[in-house]
Design a protein around this motif. Structure first.
Motif, mmCIF file in Angstrom:
data_model
loop_
_atom_site.group_PDB
_atom_site.id
_atom_site.type_symbol
_atom_site.label_atom_id
_atom_site.label_comp_id
_atom_site.label_asym_id
_atom_site.label_seq_id
_atom_site.Cartn_x
_atom_site.Cartn_y
_atom_site.Cartn_z
ATOM 1 N N ALA A 71 1.274 -1.302 0.352
ATOM 2 C CA ALA A 71 -0.100 -0.179 0.102
ATOM 3 C C ALA A 71 1.456 1.104 0.191
ATOM 4 N N VAL A 72 0.461 2.768 -0.550
ATOM 5 C CA VAL A 72 1.388 3.785 -0.961
ATOM 6 C C VAL A 72 0.652 4.865 -0.339
ATOM 7 N N VAL A 73 0.418 5.791 0.503
ATOM 8 C CA VAL A 73 0.055 7.058 0.744
ATOM 9 C C VAL A 73 1.046 8.175 0.091
ATOM 10 N N LEU A 74 0.113 9.190 -0.816
ATOM 11 C CA LEU A 74 0.898 9.726 -1.899
ATOM 12 C C LEU A 74 -0.048 11.148 -1.997
ATOM 13 N N GLY A 75 1.287 12.226 -2.034
ATOM 14 C CA GLY A 75 1.428 12.814 -2.116
ATOM 15 C C GLY A 75 -0.201 13.878 -1.250
ATOM 16 N N ASP A 101 -4.280 14.268 4.526
ATOM 17 C CA ASP A 101 -5.409 13.632 4.995
ATOM 18 C C ASP A 101 -5.856 12.461 5.943
ATOM 19 N N ARG A 102 -4.430 11.215 5.423
ATOM 20 C CA ARG A 102 -4.230 10.306 6.781
ATOM 21 C C ARG A 102 -3.020 11.044 7.853
ATOM 22 N N ASN A 103 -3.042 11.685 8.057
ATOM 23 C CA ASN A 103 -2.232 12.509 9.573
ATOM 24 C C ASN A 103 -1.014 11.913 9.177
ATOM 25 N N PHE A 104 -0.053 12.269 8.394
ATOM 26 C CA PHE A 104 1.793 12.261 7.982
ATOM 27 C C PHE A 104 2.425 13.935 7.506
ATOM 28 N N PRO A 105 2.047 14.729 8.345
ATOM 29 C CA PRO A 105 2.191 15.779 7.806
ATOM 30 C C PRO A 105 3.813 15.981 7.650
ATOM 31 N N MET A 106 4.746 15.918 8.423
ATOM 32 C CA MET A 106 5.568 15.766 8.540
ATOM 33 C C MET A 106 6.380 15.015 6.645
ATOM 34 N N ILE A 107 5.752 14.072 6.333
ATOM 35 C CA ILE A 107 6.185 13.322 5.462
ATOM 36 C C ILE A 107 5.813 14.631 3.995
ATOM 37 N N HIS A 108 4.984 14.343 4.685
ATOM 38 C CA HIS A 108 4.202 15.596 3.286
ATOM 39 C C HIS A 108 5.215 16.832 3.145
ATOM 40 N N ALA A 109 5.359 17.629 4.170
ATOM 41 C CA ALA A 109 5.990 18.742 4.217
ATOM 42 C C ALA A 109 7.488 18.532 3.940
ATOM 43 N N VAL A 110 8.718 17.654 4.458
ATOM 44 C CA VAL A 110 9.970 17.381 3.201
ATOM 45 C C VAL A 110 9.680 17.175 1.878
ATOM 46 N N GLY A 111 8.574 16.216 1.315
ATOM 47 C CA GLY A 111 8.725 16.281 -0.152
ATOM 48 C C GLY A 111 7.894 16.649 -0.998
ATOM 49 N N ARG A 112 7.298 17.740 -0.364
ATOM 50 C CA ARG A 112 6.194 18.688 -1.479
ATOM 51 C C ARG A 112 6.921 19.130 -2.382
ATOM 52 N N ALA A 113 8.181 19.737 -2.035
ATOM 53 C CA ALA A 113 8.639 21.011 -2.879
ATOM 54 C C ALA A 113 9.287 20.094 -4.212
ATOM 55 N N SER A 114 9.256 18.299 -4.300
ATOM 56 C CA SER A 114 9.959 17.546 -5.517
ATOM 57 C C SER A 114 8.608 18.091 -6.593
ATOM 58 N N ASP A 115 9.319 17.165 -7.627
ATOM 59 C CA ASP A 115 8.040 17.044 -8.413
ATOM 60 C C ASP A 115 7.728 15.433 -8.424
ATOM 61 N N GLU A 116 8.103 14.925 -7.319
ATOM 62 C CA GLU A 116 7.620 13.677 -7.267
ATOM 63 C C GLU A 116 7.090 13.849 -5.818
ATOM 64 N N ASP A 117 5.679 13.285 -6.102
ATOM 65 C CA ASP A 117 4.853 13.896 -5.003
ATOM 66 C C ASP A 117 6.148 12.721 -3.389
ATOM 67 N N PRO A 118 5.684 12.897 -2.242
ATOM 68 C CA PRO A 118 6.116 12.204 -1.226
ATOM 69 C C PRO A 118 4.862 10.973 -1.091
ATOM 70 N N ARG A 119 5.687 9.831 -0.383
ATOM 71 C CA ARG A 119 5.068 9.293 -0.368
ATOM 72 C C ARG A 119 5.237 8.602 0.909
ATOM 73 N N LEU A 120 4.440 7.417 1.702
ATOM 74 C CA LEU A 120 4.940 6.368 2.412
ATOM 75 C C LEU A 120 4.656 5.245 2.045
ATOM 76 N N ILE A 121 5.740 4.262 2.107
ATOM 77 C CA ILE A 121 4.935 2.695 1.467
ATOM 78 C C ILE A 121 5.280 1.732 2.342
ATOM 79 N N GLU A 122 4.322 1.043 2.803
ATOM 80 C CA GLU A 122 3.970 0.012 3.178
ATOM 81 C C GLU A 122 4.020 -1.532 3.056
ATOM 82 N N LEU A 123 4.239 -2.429 3.234
ATOM 83 C CA LEU A 123 4.578 -3.961 2.953
ATOM 84 C C LEU A 123 4.000 -4.798 3.840
ATOM 85 N N THR A 124 3.909 -5.148 4.359
ATOM 86 C CA THR A 124 3.148 -6.784 4.807
ATOM 87 C C THR A 124 3.271 -7.299 4.447
#
Length: 461
Positions: free
Chosen positions: A183-187, A192-215
């Motif tokens: 699963a991935v939480v993207l851009g 909306d899913r409450n990962f504000p610091m991941i978003h803040a660090v990655g928002r300046a890039s042309d590629e969206d920040p994301r949280l990757i999850e493998l279970t």
């Protein structure tokens, strides 16, 4: 690439491993023609030196590999791997001289000597294949080598081809290979899913920040691995100088290492429930970059004052750790190329780690020695907690003063790891600055094999 051992049908050439002080004893036991050949060659059994011995018809009938002295061997590892590139293509079998307790280490080193990063040029690794020594679990070592090669390939790939999207694709491919859930939480969904610091660090890039999850896995203790996936780090508005930016393609080395470790765990079928979390971002510069003196809200609800945008790795890890802690794992591990202070402390060859759990530390230290994957325990030093508390916010991402930088970074992360999970943090380098046996210059896994060896004892498997 997938390193492999030779099989018994490949007619291996016998290998005699010769200690510096045992050469003459070995020579004295050989036929006269072999004695003459070895003496005439001037062979000295330094580590990595080789001598092919021809048979009566001129074809190689054996090979000598120098093993140096005990004192010299203490200064390195994977000593047979030093000889592998100089051997002709073909199959080889250890016939004498290798201590049984070193068979696994040297067999793995031989496998890793075949590694070459060949995505952009036709570089080939060594083609000399080893028949597995007696008593060695060949299938397990091939799995470990494959995981290490995955880690190396990911780190070595430059950011033009290993941004957040490509890192997600690599994780998705690994999940598909092992039947894991992905699963991935993207851009903007990160907000909306409450990962504000991941978003803040990655928002300046042309590629969206994301949280990757493998279970993966349905039963057993739960292990959560969190890997820093900063695919390139400019430093943000606190822009790095060129010399410091030169190796920043490796700033996703934590993510690469946990993916390599995840491959080992899943391919070996360990009876655990595995969760892998990778905050994947690029710390770029644009009009919407996060700024020095900004105060960010974290997933955990702690506020963080930004005193250096180049201390971004701990921000993205913090949100991922907080999420991981919500699942109440039995053990949570973070791996990151996080601080220069750790390199100053222990250099590029040791993987420093932090834990409050003496049992984990004892297991890791014993495992590291057994599998030749050196680690070094560092302290979660509670008196330094005040250094990460700026007053204007709950936490400071880059305390002033410069002292104990790896410790204060680890203390920062511990704030987000929760109180229920046993937590260990690795501050790795992820790079081999000079070629060494089994480890060419470039990306390298650190700590993963020690962790793999320690997990059964730590998790009661």
């Amino acid at each position: 690439m997938t390193p492999r051992f030779a099989n018994s049908s490949e007619a291996p050439i016998p290998v005699h491993v010769v200690d510096k002080h045992a050469l003459q004893d070995w020579i004295d036991r050989q036929p006269a023609r072999v004695q003459t050949w070895v003496h005439g060659s001037g062979f000295k059994p330094a580590i990595g030196k080789t001598l092919l011995i021809p048979g009566p018809e001129g074809m190689p009938e054996a090979v000598l590999i120098g093993y140096g002295s005990e004192a010299e061997r203490k200064r390195g590892r994977f000593h047979l791997a030093a000889a592998v590139p100089s051997l002709p293509d073909g199959a080889y079998e250890i016939a004498s001289g290798l201590p049984a307790e070193k068979a696994e280490e040297e067999a793995l080193g031989w496998l890793l000597a075949a590694y070459a990063f060949d995505r952009y040029a036709g570089n080939g690794g060594a083609k000399a294949l080893l028949l597995p020594p007696e008593g060695v679990d060949a299938a397990k070592l091939e799995i470990i080598a494959a995981g290490e090669c995955l880690t190396r390939d990911l780190i070595n790939t430059p950011a033009c081809d290993m941004g957040p999207e490509a890192l997600e694709a690599a994780a998705a491919q690994l999940a598909a290979e092992h039947g894991a859930r992905f699963a991935v939480v993207l851009g903007e969904d990160l907000l909306d899913r409450n990962f504000p610091m991941i978003h803040a660090v990655g928002r300046a890039s042309d590629e969206d920040p994301r949280l990757i999850e493998l279970t993966w896995g349905e039963s057993g203790p739960k292990l959560t691995l969190v890997g820093k996936g900063v695919c390139f780090d400019t430093g943000g508005l606190n822009l790095k100088p060129g010399a410091s930016m030169g190796l920043m393609k490796k700033d996703m080395g934590g993510a690469a290492t946990v993916l390599g470790l995840a491959h080992m765990i899943m391919a070996l079928g360990l009876p655990i429930r595995l969760q892998v979390l990778i905050p994947a971002v690029e710390n770029a510069v644009s009009g919407n970059s996060f700024r020095p003196q900004d105060i960010l809200m974290s997933r955990k609800g702690l506020t963080v004052e930004i005193n250096n945008t180049d201390a971004e790795g701990r921000l993205v890890l913090a949100d991922a750790l907080a999420y991981g802690a919500e699942g109440e794992p039995d053990l949570m591990l973070s791996m990151a190329t996080l601080t220069g202070a750790a390199r100053v402390a222990v250099g590029p060859d040791l993987a420093p780690y932090f834990t409050d759990d003496d049992a984990i530390a004892a297991a890791l230290d014993a495992a590291a020695r057994k599998v030749a994957d050196p680690v070094w325990r560092m302290p979660f030093w509670d008196p330094y907690e005040k250094d990460i508390e700026p007053g204007i916010a709950d936490l400071d991402n880059a305390p002033s003063g410069g002292f104990a930088g790896s410790i204060t970074a680890a203390l920062f992360l511990r704030r987000f790891a929760g109180d229920k999970a046993r937590y260990t943090h690795f501050d790795i380098y992820g790079w081999q600055p000079k070629p060494a046996p089994g480890r060419p210059k470039g990306g390298v896994g650190m700590g993963a094999r020690a962790l793999l060896e320690a997990l059964p004892g730590v998790l009661g498997l």
